[in-house]
Design a protein around this motif. Structure first.
Motif, PDB file in Angstrom:
ATOM      1  N   VAL A 160      -4.947  -5.308   7.462  1.00  0.00           N
ATOM      2  CA  VAL A 160      -4.884  -5.891   6.116  1.00  0.00           C
ATOM      3  C   VAL A 160      -5.251  -4.816   5.107  1.00  0.00           C
ATOM      4  CG1 VAL A 160      -5.806  -7.615   4.540  1.00  0.00           C
ATOM      5  CG2 VAL A 160      -5.480  -8.200   6.954  1.00  0.00           C
ATOM      6  N   LEU A 161      -4.401  -4.617   4.100  1.00  0.00           N
ATOM      7  CA  LEU A 161      -4.648  -3.627   3.055  1.00  0.00           C
ATOM      8  C   LEU A 161      -4.498  -4.305   1.705  1.00  0.00           C
ATOM      9  CD1 LEU A 161      -5.187  -0.681   2.259  1.00  0.00           C
ATOM     10  CD2 LEU A 161      -2.726  -0.268   2.384  1.00  0.00           C
ATOM     11  N   ASN A 162      -5.630  -4.442   1.010  1.00  0.00           N
ATOM     12  CA  ASN A 162      -5.649  -5.091  -0.304  1.00  0.00           C
ATOM     13  C   ASN A 162      -6.194  -4.096  -1.318  1.00  0.00           C
ATOM     14  OD1 ASN A 162      -5.591  -7.130  -2.316  1.00  0.00           O
ATOM     15  ND2 ASN A 162      -7.759  -7.520  -1.972  1.00  0.00           N
ATOM     16  N   ILE A 163      -5.386  -3.732  -2.319  1.00  0.00           N
ATOM     17  CA  ILE A 163      -5.752  -2.694  -3.278  1.00  0.00           C
ATOM     18  C   ILE A 163      -5.542  -3.216  -4.693  1.00  0.00           C
ATOM     19  CG2 ILE A 163      -5.328  -0.333  -4.037  1.00  0.00           C
ATOM     20  CD1 ILE A 163      -4.152   0.243  -1.299  1.00  0.00           C
ATOM     21  N   VAL A 164      -6.555  -2.998  -5.567  1.00  0.00           N
ATOM     22  CA  VAL A 164      -6.491  -3.476  -6.950  1.00  0.00           C
ATOM     23  C   VAL A 164      -6.911  -2.356  -7.900  1.00  0.00           C
ATOM     24  CG1 VAL A 164      -7.283  -5.216  -8.591  1.00  0.00           C
ATOM     25  CG2 VAL A 164      -7.105  -5.802  -6.164  1.00  0.00           C
ATOM     26  N   ARG A 165      -6.088  -2.094  -8.909  1.00  0.00           N
ATOM     27  CA  ARG A 165      -6.366  -1.179 -10.025  1.00  0.00           C
ATOM     28  C   ARG A 165      -6.648   0.251  -9.579  1.00  0.00           C
ATOM     29  NH1 ARG A 165      -9.837  -5.357 -11.254  1.00  0.00           N
ATOM     30  NH2 ARG A 165      -9.024  -6.890 -12.725  1.00  0.00           N
ATOM     31  N   CYS A 166      -5.632   0.914  -9.109  1.00  0.00           N
ATOM     32  CA  CYS A 166      -5.770   2.334  -8.785  1.00  0.00           C
ATOM     33  C   CYS A 166      -4.374   2.932  -8.668  1.00  0.00           C
ATOM     34  CB  CYS A 166      -6.571   2.529  -7.493  1.00  0.00           C
ATOM     35  SG  CYS A 166      -5.765   1.872  -6.035  1.00  0.00           S
ATOM     36  N   LYS A 167      -4.320   4.178  -8.213  1.00  0.00           N
ATOM     37  CA  LYS A 167      -3.054   4.883  -8.045  1.00  0.00           C
ATOM     38  C   LYS A 167      -2.853   5.177  -6.574  1.00  0.00           C
ATOM     39  CE  LYS A 167      -0.504   8.860  -9.910  1.00  0.00           C
ATOM     40  NZ  LYS A 167      -0.587  10.034 -10.821  1.00  0.00           N
ATOM     41  N   LEU A 168      -1.654   4.898  -6.088  1.00  0.00           N
ATOM     42  CA  LEU A 168      -1.338   5.106  -4.681  1.00  0.00           C
ATOM     43  C   LEU A 168      -0.130   6.020  -4.585  1.00  0.00           C
ATOM     44  CD1 LEU A 168      -2.002   4.264  -1.739  1.00  0.00           C
ATOM     45  CD2 LEU A 168      -0.391   2.377  -2.027  1.00  0.00           C
ATOM     46  N   GLU A 169      -0.353   7.231  -4.094  1.00  0.00           N
ATOM     47  CA  GLU A 169       0.761   8.165  -3.931  1.00  0.00           C
ATOM     48  C   GLU A 169       0.550   8.977  -2.663  1.00  0.00           C
ATOM     49  OE1 GLU A 169       0.944  10.751  -7.276  1.00  0.00           O
ATOM     50  OE2 GLU A 169      -1.088  11.526  -7.034  1.00  0.00           O
ATOM     51  N   ASN A 170       1.655   9.330  -2.044  1.00  0.00           N
ATOM     52  CA  ASN A 170       1.635  10.042  -0.763  1.00  0.00           C
ATOM     53  C   ASN A 170       2.319  11.386  -0.941  1.00  0.00           C
ATOM     54  OD1 ASN A 170       1.452  10.772   1.869  1.00  0.00           O
ATOM     55  ND2 ASN A 170       2.787   9.174   2.669  1.00  0.00           N
ATOM     56  N   VAL A 171       1.564  12.460  -0.731  1.00  0.00           N
ATOM     57  CA  VAL A 171       2.143  13.797  -0.911  1.00  0.00           C
ATOM     58  C   VAL A 171       2.883  14.269   0.337  1.00  0.00           C
ATOM     59  CG1 VAL A 171       0.421  14.427  -2.620  1.00  0.00           C
ATOM     60  CG2 VAL A 171      -0.027  14.896  -0.200  1.00  0.00           C
ATOM     61  N   SER A 172       2.742  13.522   1.426  1.00  0.00           N
ATOM     62  CA  SER A 172       3.459  13.872   2.654  1.00  0.00           C
ATOM     63  C   SER A 172       4.376  12.728   3.049  1.00  0.00           C
ATOM     64  CB  SER A 172       2.460  14.155   3.790  1.00  0.00           C
ATOM     65  OG  SER A 172       1.801  12.968   4.165  1.00  0.00           O
ATOM     66  N   ASP A 173       5.062  12.883   4.146  1.00  0.00           N
ATOM     67  CA  ASP A 173       5.967  11.845   4.620  1.00  0.00           C
ATOM     68  C   ASP A 173       5.316  10.942   5.664  1.00  0.00           C
ATOM     69  OD1 ASP A 173       8.039  12.694   3.013  1.00  0.00           O
ATOM     70  OD2 ASP A 173       8.734  14.174   4.481  1.00  0.00           O
ATOM     71  N   ILE A 174       4.017  11.065   5.834  1.00  0.00           N
ATOM     72  CA  ILE A 174       3.350  10.351   6.926  1.00  0.00           C
ATOM     73  C   ILE A 174       2.758   9.041   6.423  1.00  0.00           C
ATOM     74  CG2 ILE A 174       1.490  10.425   8.618  1.00  0.00           C
ATOM     75  CD1 ILE A 174       1.782  13.455   8.643  1.00  0.00           C
ATOM     76  N   VAL A 175       3.154   7.943   7.037  1.00  0.00           N
ATOM     77  CA  VAL A 175       2.560   6.633   6.825  1.00  0.00           C
ATOM     78  C   VAL A 175       2.364   6.030   8.204  1.00  0.00           C
ATOM     79  CG1 VAL A 175       2.839   4.320   5.875  1.00  0.00           C
ATOM     80  CG2 VAL A 175       3.646   6.277   4.568  1.00  0.00           C
ATOM     81  N   ARG A 176       1.112   5.840   8.591  1.00  0.00           N
ATOM     82  CA  ARG A 176       0.829   5.405   9.963  1.00  0.00           C
ATOM     83  C   ARG A 176       0.179   4.015   9.993  1.00  0.00           C
ATOM     84  NH1 ARG A 176      -1.494  11.077  12.606  1.00  0.00           N
ATOM     85  NH2 ARG A 176       0.489  12.209  12.531  1.00  0.00           N
ATOM     86  N   PHE A 177       0.816   3.092   9.315  1.00  0.00           N
ATOM     87  CA  PHE A 177       0.321   1.719   9.337  1.00  0.00           C
ATOM     88  C   PHE A 177       1.016   0.954  10.465  1.00  0.00           C
ATOM     89  CE2 PHE A 177      -0.456   2.327   4.576  1.00  0.00           C
ATOM     90  CZ  PHE A 177      -1.785   2.688   4.793  1.00  0.00           C
ATOM     91  N   ASN A 178       0.734   1.355  11.691  1.00  0.00           N
ATOM     92  CA  ASN A 178       1.436   0.776  12.829  1.00  0.00           C
ATOM     93  C   ASN A 178       1.064  -0.681  13.089  1.00  0.00           C
ATOM     94  OD1 ASN A 178       2.686   3.244  13.302  1.00  0.00           O
ATOM     95  ND2 ASN A 178       1.032   3.952  14.655  1.00  0.00           N
TER      96      ASN A 178
END
Length: 546
Positions: A160-178
């Motif tokens: 579970v990922l709950n995020i409020v009021r911030c910035k979300l950016e990925n400088v790489s191509d890796i996303v490991r939310f398996n």
């Protein structure tokens, strides 16, 4: 003397931790004072709930956005203590060989540059401890939002990922939310590519919520094969495309003035629940839109100002709710299996409705409480013989209801309504007219009555009660269809609810509490609230109009 035995302390740690999971963070902190053993149990507790509102006083919490520098300096010291507490708690836990179940953080950031290293470290530690639930909310009065660290994308165990009021950016191509199953982003700055990665590279994702996010104009979700629930709320999107073959619930909330030009969700053919607000569909577009979902069971639409005359035909639909469609003129429903129908805050339409379910109707007389308005409402209600709740808000309007003129319009009695809720701030001079109008529209079994004004409440309650209790039945002897006074058998005060505490008081308790047996004295000493009457009618239901 029987010796007291502490059976809880003898339980295995994992059982005690399960019990602790039902406690608030304050209560968990308090148990550490019981003994060294309980303090150790708290240290090893794998659920972390860091909320600054628990750490600061109410006055200090209100100072977060204060412009006075001296107040901010005092708050800065308190927040520093809060951050040191978080730091120490996490470091102690990380010395143990336990996985973290949940990490929740609610914190104000007075200086993003100064606070970011600490928050980055905490998120990194939680990731290393294979946290299952991330719940992160940030407050800042700065124009620069806090940017989540790259370590968040390596939280491979998070579900579970709950995020409020911030910035979300990925400088790489890796996303490991398996193992990610639920994603919620609220007021988050994020780009289009990042949204696609999160939805497309989380193979187990089942629920996705996007609310007031910015940084992208186009939303495309096309690889979420297990997605079942999705909610989208935005005033910035120009196009929405969702291809989710197993999607069952979809919520679309926009502002009609700046709604997306393109909304393509037609391939979500398994959809069972659909709610959309602020979508400017025409009548023809609405019909085409709804017809694309043959399995639809639950339909809610609101603030659709372009809709005027709609037709819905479905054997699958179980629930329909129409709200705040201010240009609605006609409503045709062929829904024989409908279980619930709600029509609220929209003009009273002409209707042809094939639905045997109970109705909930809420309406507002904005401009006129007159014969025409009452006639339209009575005709609309007459389509059904199961009006469960009718709620009417009567604001100061031009009132011209005349009972004598209404007799010419109907030769039958009104329908029964289980509950009539009436809210008004019209002047006392209109109360008799209002009561005649209400009881010409319907015969309620229960009447809830409330004034918008605490000062006017006494007069409203007293006037309605006296008129209902002391009925003059000589008013219409020459007419075949009598007014409500001839059919009302009895009226009782059965309860009162104070609006301040929300507590419901029955009539006997009310009398005892106020130490009076005289209802005329009761009205003047009641607090601001809602009174409930029970009305008994003197003719069998079989004589009523179906």
């Amino acid at each position: 003397m029987v010796e007291k035995v502490d059976r809880i302390s003898g339980l295995p740690p994992f059982v005690i931790h399960h019990i602790m999971s039902y406690l608030s963070s304050k209560e968990v902190g308090q148990i550490s004072t019981l003994s060294k053993g309980w303090n150790q149990l708290r240290i090893s507790f794998p659920i972390f709930d860091f909320d600054q509102t628990d750490f600061l006083t109410e006055d200090e919490s209100d100072q977060i956005t204060s412009m006075f520098e001296e107040r901010r300096l005092a708050l800065r010291e308190r927040l520093k203590e809060f951050m040191e507490y978080i730091d120490a708690s996490l470091l102690r836990f990380c010395e143990l060989e336990f996985c973290m179940r949940k990490f929740r953080l609610f914190i104000s950031i007075l200086d993003v540059e100064e606070s970011a290293p600490y928050i980055d470290k905490w998120i990194g530690l939680a990731t290393e401890k294979e946290v299952k639930v991330f719940d992160l909310e940030f407050l800042t009065d700065s124009d620069t939002p806090y940017t989540l660290p790259q370590s968040i994308f390596y939280a491979k165990s998070v579900t579970v990922l709950n995020i409020v009021r911030c910035k979300l950016e990925n400088v790489s191509d890796i996303v490991r939310f398996n193992y990610l199953r639920k994603l919620s982003l609220d007021k988050v700055f994020i780009n289009e590519e990042m949204v696609q990665k999160l939805s497309g590279e989380s193979p187990l994702l089942e629920e996705m919520f996007l609310s007031e996010c910015w940084g992208f104009k186009r939303l495309c979700v096309s690889k979420a094969l297990k997605l079942k629930i999705m909610s989208i709320g935005s005033d910035e999107l120009e196009s929405v495309e969702v291809v989710a073959p197993n999607l069952q619930e979809l919520v679309l909330e926009f502002s009609e003035e700046i709604m997306p030009r393109v909304i393509d969700v037609f391939e979500c053919t398994q959809l069972k629940k659909l709610k959309f607000m602020g979508i400017g569909l025409t009548d023809l577009e609405f019909h085409h839109f709804i017809s694309s979902f043959p399995l639809l069971e639950d339909l809610i639409f609101a603030y659709c100002y372009a809709l005027e005359r709609i037709t819905i035909s479905s054997n699958q639909l179980k629930k329909i709710r129409v709200s705040s469609c201010v240009n609605m003129k006609a409503l045709n429903l062929d829904t024989p299996n409908l279980l619930s129908f709600t029509y609220e805050y929209s003009p009273i339409p002409t209707s042809c409705i094939n639905a045997l379910c109970p109705w909930q109707v809420k309406c507002l007389s904005k401009l006129m409480f007159d014969i025409h308005w009452c006639l339209k409402l009575r005709e609309f209600l007459g389509v059904s013989n199961q009006i469960e709740t009718l709620r009417i808000y009567a604001r100061p309007t031009v009132s011209s209801f005349k009972l004598e003129e209404c007799r010419k319009s109907f030769t039958s009695r009104p329908c029964y309504v289980e509950t009539l809720e009436f809210y008004t701030n019209m002047p006392p001079s209109e109360y008799r007219m209002l009561l005649d109008g209400l009881l010409w529209i319907c015969y309620p079994r229960t009447l809830f009555l409330q004034s918008y004004s605490c000062r006017a409440q006494y007069k409203l309650f007293e006037s309605f009660y006296k008129e209902l209790k002391n009925r003059d039945v000589s008013c219409c002897n020459s007419h075949d269809i009598k007014c409500w006074r001839h059919y009302l058998k009895d009226i009782k005060v059965v309860g009162f609810m104070g609006l301040k505490d929300g507590k419901l008081i029955d009539a006997d308790s009310l009398m005892k509490w106020l130490s009076t047996d005289n209802l005329s004295d009761l009205w003047s000493i009641l607090p601001f609230g809602v009174v409930r009457f029970q009305l008994d009618w003197c003719f069998p239901e079989s004589t009523m109009k179906a």
